[in-house]
Design a protein around this motif. Structure first.
Motif, PDB file in Angstrom:
ATOM      1  N   LEU A 118       0.829  -1.208   0.000  1.00 25.71           N
ATOM      2  CA  LEU A 118       0.000   0.000   0.000  1.00 25.71           C
ATOM      3  C   LEU A 118       0.858   1.251   0.000  1.00 25.71           C
ATOM      4  O   LEU A 118       0.566   2.221  -0.727  1.00 25.71           O
ATOM      5  CB  LEU A 118      -0.926  -0.007   1.222  1.00 25.71           C
ATOM      6  CG  LEU A 118      -1.813   1.226   1.405  1.00 25.71           C
ATOM      7  CD1 LEU A 118      -2.734   1.414   0.209  1.00 25.71           C
ATOM      8  CD2 LEU A 118      -2.611   1.128   2.703  1.00 25.71           C
ATOM      9  N   LEU A 161       0.813   4.210  -2.856  1.00 25.15           N
ATOM     10  CA  LEU A 161       0.678   5.641  -2.572  1.00 25.15           C
ATOM     11  C   LEU A 161       1.854   6.444  -3.138  1.00 25.15           C
ATOM     12  O   LEU A 161       1.707   7.624  -3.454  1.00 25.15           O
ATOM     13  CB  LEU A 161       0.581   5.865  -1.056  1.00 25.15           C
ATOM     14  CG  LEU A 161      -0.667   5.280  -0.379  1.00 25.15           C
ATOM     15  CD1 LEU A 161      -0.603   5.466   1.131  1.00 25.15           C
ATOM     16  CD2 LEU A 161      -1.938   5.924  -0.937  1.00 25.15           C
ATOM     17  N   GLN A 162       3.010   5.783  -3.277  1.00 21.33           N
ATOM     18  CA  GLN A 162       4.180   6.438  -3.858  1.00 21.33           C
ATOM     19  C   GLN A 162       4.199   6.333  -5.378  1.00 21.33           C
ATOM     20  O   GLN A 162       5.120   6.844  -6.028  1.00 21.33           O
ATOM     21  CB  GLN A 162       5.462   5.817  -3.293  1.00 21.33           C
ATOM     22  CG  GLN A 162       5.669   6.090  -1.809  1.00 21.33           C
ATOM     23  CD  GLN A 162       6.830   5.282  -1.234  1.00 21.33           C
ATOM     24  OE1 GLN A 162       7.514   4.551  -1.936  1.00 21.33           O
ATOM     25  NE2 GLN A 162       7.061   5.430   0.064  1.00 21.33           N
TER      26      GLN A 162
END
Length: 245
Positions: free
Chosen positions: A177, A181-182
């Motif tokens: 996750l 998100l990166q």
């Protein structure tokens, strides 16, 4: 139809070897397979390696669910969440190479302490500490297995393997996750993971066939060796980064 080049077949063999090791003792895929896969093609790390490790954890938990104590491993799973959050904060606050040097030294010290001075017992407190530092170090350096493996060094191989699999089954998606998100998870990584999935299935099958021939004694020597090698690898990455900076 998926086609395989010579390098793909080599990568499959590497994946199989790492899967066999982790199926036997609970950790080792990240240490054995991930660095060699990176040399074959950097695209294999970190996303495909994490997905393949998660696939193995899922297979182990499904296969050993009758012999798995979720209640016992739960403190480590819960503690991993704040550990990951603190690791993410550290990544923003300090250079990665500095964190690698710090955590590499801490891991080596933990191995030496458990080897020469005191025995780490398995209880909710040690599980929580191991889970927290696994999330912290795993998020900061991508090597989160040793802190929790050190807690399981005194139990039998089957218990260690099954409960570590449960820990990674919940913990690995947290790491994935963070990568989502990166923006580091793309279709290429997912396709590469799918391409290497037969290596997970075959490696798991081979390990299960040989499982009864391996002693169900303490995995302490193997876990300490893998943890030491992980610490040295983290230290090397940190010193390399410091030198480059």
């Amino acid at each position: 139809m998926i086609s395989y080049s010579a390098l793909d077949l080599l990568a499959l063999l590497i994946v199989m070897s790492g899967i066999i090791l982790q199926t036997w003792v609970g950790i080792g895929f990240g240490l054995l397979a991930a660095p060699i896969l990176y040399l074959v093609d950097p695209a294999y790390v970190p996303v495909p390696a994490l997905i393949l490790g998660f696939s193995l954890s899922l297979l182990l938990v499904l296969n050993q669910r009758k012999f798995l104590s979720w209640r016992r491993v739960l403190p480590a799973i819960i503690a991993r969440f704040p550990g990951c959050w603190c690791g993410a904060l550290l990544l923003v606050a300090a250079p990665t190479y500095l964190l690698s040097i710090l955590f590499g030294c801490v891991l080596l010290m933990a191995v030496l302490i458990s080897l020469f001075t005191c025995k780490i017992t398995l209880n909710p407190i040690t599980l929580s500490i191991g889970g927290f530092f696994s999330g912290l170090i795993g998020t900061a350096t991508s090597v989160g297995g040793p802190p929790i493996a050190l807690v399981y060094q005194g139990v039998d191989r089957i218990t260690a393997r099954n409960e570590l699999a449960a820990f990674f089954l919940i913990g690995t998606p947290i790491s994935i996750l963070f990568l989502v998100l990166q923006g580091r998870v793309d279709m290429g990584s997912l396709l590469l993971s799918l391409k290497m999935l037969p290596g997970v299935l075959v490696g798991f099958g081979v390990a299960r066939l040989c499982d009864n021939r391996i002693s169900v004694s303490s995995t302490k020597p193997v876990l300490l060796f893998i943890s030491s090698a992980s610490a040295i690898m983290i230290l090397y990455k940190g010193i390399n980064g410091w030198w480059a900076a």
